[in-house]
Design a protein around this motif. Sequence first.
Motif, PDB file in Angstrom:
ATOM      1  N   UNK A 105      -0.013   5.826  28.214  1.00 33.77           N
ATOM      2  CA  UNK A 105      -1.331   5.531  28.764  1.00 33.77           C
ATOM      3  C   UNK A 105      -1.378   5.594  30.285  1.00 33.77           C
ATOM      4  N   UNK A 106      -0.225   5.563  30.929  1.00 33.93           N
ATOM      5  CA  UNK A 106      -0.206   5.586  32.392  1.00 33.93           C
ATOM      6  C   UNK A 106      -0.695   6.947  32.890  1.00 33.93           C
ATOM      7  N   UNK A 107      -1.753   6.932  33.653  1.00 28.62           N
ATOM      8  CA  UNK A 107      -2.339   8.172  34.143  1.00 28.62           C
ATOM      9  C   UNK A 107      -3.391   8.764  33.227  1.00 28.62           C
ATOM     10  N   UNK A 108      -3.647   8.127  32.082  1.00 29.51           N
ATOM     11  CA  UNK A 108      -4.653   8.636  31.139  1.00 29.51           C
ATOM     12  C   UNK A 108      -6.055   8.240  31.574  1.00 29.51           C
ATOM     13  N   UNK A 109      -7.040   9.036  31.175  1.00 30.39           N
ATOM     14  CA  UNK A 109      -8.435   8.663  31.422  1.00 30.39           C
ATOM     15  C   UNK A 109      -8.964   7.776  30.306  1.00 30.39           C
ATOM     16  N   UNK A 110      -8.338   7.862  29.129  1.00 31.06           N
ATOM     17  CA  UNK A 110      -8.768   7.053  27.990  1.00 31.06           C
ATOM     18  C   UNK A 110      -7.654   7.040  26.955  1.00 31.06           C
ATOM     19  N   UNK A 111      -7.458   5.897  26.301  1.00 26.84           N
ATOM     20  CA  UNK A 111      -6.529   5.770  25.180  1.00 26.84           C
ATOM     21  C   UNK A 111      -7.353   5.454  23.935  1.00 26.84           C
ATOM     22  N   UNK A 112      -7.107   6.182  22.857  1.00 25.75           N
ATOM     23  CA  UNK A 112      -7.867   6.001  21.621  1.00 25.75           C
ATOM     24  C   UNK A 112      -6.928   5.480  20.528  1.00 25.75           C
ATOM     25  N   UNK A 113      -7.306   4.349  19.944  1.00 29.75           N
ATOM     26  CA  UNK A 113      -6.530   3.760  18.849  1.00 29.75           C
ATOM     27  C   UNK A 113      -7.488   3.358  17.736  1.00 29.75           C
ATOM     28  N   UNK A 114      -6.951   3.151  16.543  1.00 31.97           N
ATOM     29  CA  UNK A 114      -7.768   2.781  15.402  1.00 31.97           C
ATOM     30  C   UNK A 114      -7.636   1.317  15.034  1.00 31.97           C
ATOM     31  N   UNK A 115      -8.617   0.840  14.279  1.00 30.02           N
ATOM     32  CA  UNK A 115      -8.577  -0.525  13.732  1.00 30.02           C
ATOM     33  C   UNK A 115      -9.185  -0.485  12.339  1.00 30.02           C
ATOM     34  N   UNK A 116      -8.395  -0.912  11.361  1.00 31.04           N
ATOM     35  CA  UNK A 116      -8.903  -0.920   9.986  1.00 31.04           C
ATOM     36  C   UNK A 116      -9.908  -2.060   9.816  1.00 31.04           C
ATOM     37  N   UNK A 117     -11.076  -1.741   9.254  1.00 33.33           N
ATOM     38  CA  UNK A 117     -12.124  -2.750   9.045  1.00 33.33           C
ATOM     39  C   UNK A 117     -11.685  -3.707   7.940  1.00 33.33           C
ATOM     40  N   UNK A 118     -11.683  -4.978   8.265  1.00 39.11           N
ATOM     41  CA  UNK A 118     -11.334  -6.025   7.286  1.00 39.11           C
ATOM     42  C   UNK A 118     -12.493  -7.012   7.244  1.00 39.11           C
ATOM     43  N   UNK A 119     -13.193  -7.051   6.131  1.00 34.29           N
ATOM     44  CA  UNK A 119     -14.383  -7.889   6.029  1.00 34.29           C
ATOM     45  C   UNK A 119     -14.070  -9.300   5.554  1.00 34.29           C
ATOM     46  N   UNK A 120     -12.828  -9.559   5.200  1.00 33.92           N
ATOM     47  CA  UNK A 120     -12.442 -10.913   4.819  1.00 33.92           C
ATOM     48  C   UNK A 120     -12.423 -11.805   6.064  1.00 33.92           C
ATOM     49  N   UNK A 121     -12.926 -13.041   5.969  1.00 33.84           N
ATOM     50  CA  UNK A 121     -12.899 -13.936   7.133  1.00 33.84           C
ATOM     51  C   UNK A 121     -11.495 -14.406   7.490  1.00 33.84           C
ATOM     52  N   UNK A 122     -10.536 -14.178   6.596  1.00 34.71           N
ATOM     53  CA  UNK A 122      -9.171 -14.648   6.826  1.00 34.71           C
ATOM     54  C   UNK A 122      -8.282 -13.496   7.294  1.00 34.71           C
ATOM     55  N   UNK A 123      -7.228 -13.840   8.014  1.00 39.74           N
ATOM     56  CA  UNK A 123      -6.253 -12.841   8.431  1.00 39.74           C
ATOM     57  C   UNK A 123      -6.611 -12.163   9.734  1.00 39.74           C
ATOM     58  N   UNK A 124      -5.655 -11.383  10.239  1.00 41.93           N
ATOM     59  CA  UNK A 124      -5.847 -10.690  11.510  1.00 41.93           C
ATOM     60  C   UNK A 124      -6.771  -9.491  11.324  1.00 41.93           C
ATOM     61  N   UNK A 125      -7.674  -9.288  12.286  1.00 42.77           N
ATOM     62  CA  UNK A 125      -8.611  -8.174  12.232  1.00 42.77           C
ATOM     63  C   UNK A 125      -8.278  -7.103  13.262  1.00 42.77           C
ATOM     64  N   UNK A 126      -7.282  -7.326  14.090  1.00 42.57           N
ATOM     65  CA  UNK A 126      -6.794  -6.335  15.036  1.00 42.57           C
ATOM     66  C   UNK A 126      -5.310  -6.153  14.763  1.00 42.57           C
TER      67      UNK A 126
END
Length: 301
Positions: A259-280
């Motif tokens: 990422x050093x020197x980048x104009x943008x870093x693109x990463x994904x995040x799986x959608x988790x609709x459960x209120x429990x657990x990590x969302x990132x």
Amino acid sequence: MVRSIVVGLDGSAESRAAAEWAAREAKRRGLSVRLVHVWEAVPEPLALARFLGGETRQQWGERVPCAVVEGLRVRHPGLDVTVEQVAGRPAEVLAEAAKDAELVVLGSRGLSGIGGFLVGSVGQAVVAGAEQPVVLVRAGEQAADGHVVDPSGLPSPVALSGPVVLGLDTDHPDDTVIAYAFEAAARRVTPLRVVHAWNLPPYVAYGLPADPELNAVLGKQDAATLAEMLHRWKEKYPAVQVVEESRCGSPAVELVDASRGASLVVVGRRIRRSPLGAHIGPITHAVLHHAPAPVAVIAHD
């Protein structure tokens, strides 16, 4: 409804950098910018209390968004930019505003002595809950999205054309994430660096001698898998120069390094609709905290 980019504005240098980043992105994509300034309810005596040279909290809250809007209109002629002042909890208000947005942009405070982000509770809540892309931007040189910063602290028109970096999971690739990265590189007319990190065989954990030949074979296999996965995307975006990087090591560490020197870093995040657990996920979480470039988090099923 006019398609827009929503920006969380609180008057800080980080949120101003986010507004600048959003303005440039809006010009590229033909979108409007909607600044959302959230008021958290406080007792009236506190809201009317004098601070910062005699201004009241309410006067300051009205002046800052107007100044940001005026600045954006001067630096980006023709940009459709509006501001809304909403009472409520920032995370909840911004999450609601995100539902009608093409993109949400937030400022993120740089860590002293560490090149990276300090993602507060508001940023984490919006990233974890929004199903639209969310970009986190910090104040400083790289928040300028490939632009140098003039003495006033704002980005100049001089572009540095840093590449877009995509962190790709070859085991569970998602077309939404890949397409966003290719589109971002195409709009910026800059190369796309696709980074995939793979781990060494289990014998390393047991302290056994490394097998250079086996490692070389695994590296070639991973590089071939990465190339095959990107083949159709290269055909779809022939104007985008693609740099494929198969790296041996921790995905989070390798992405932060790239990422050093980048104009943008693109990463994904799986959608988790459960209120429990990590969302990132842990890799996205690490990149958000330590990558010096703006980071786009793309939610996907």
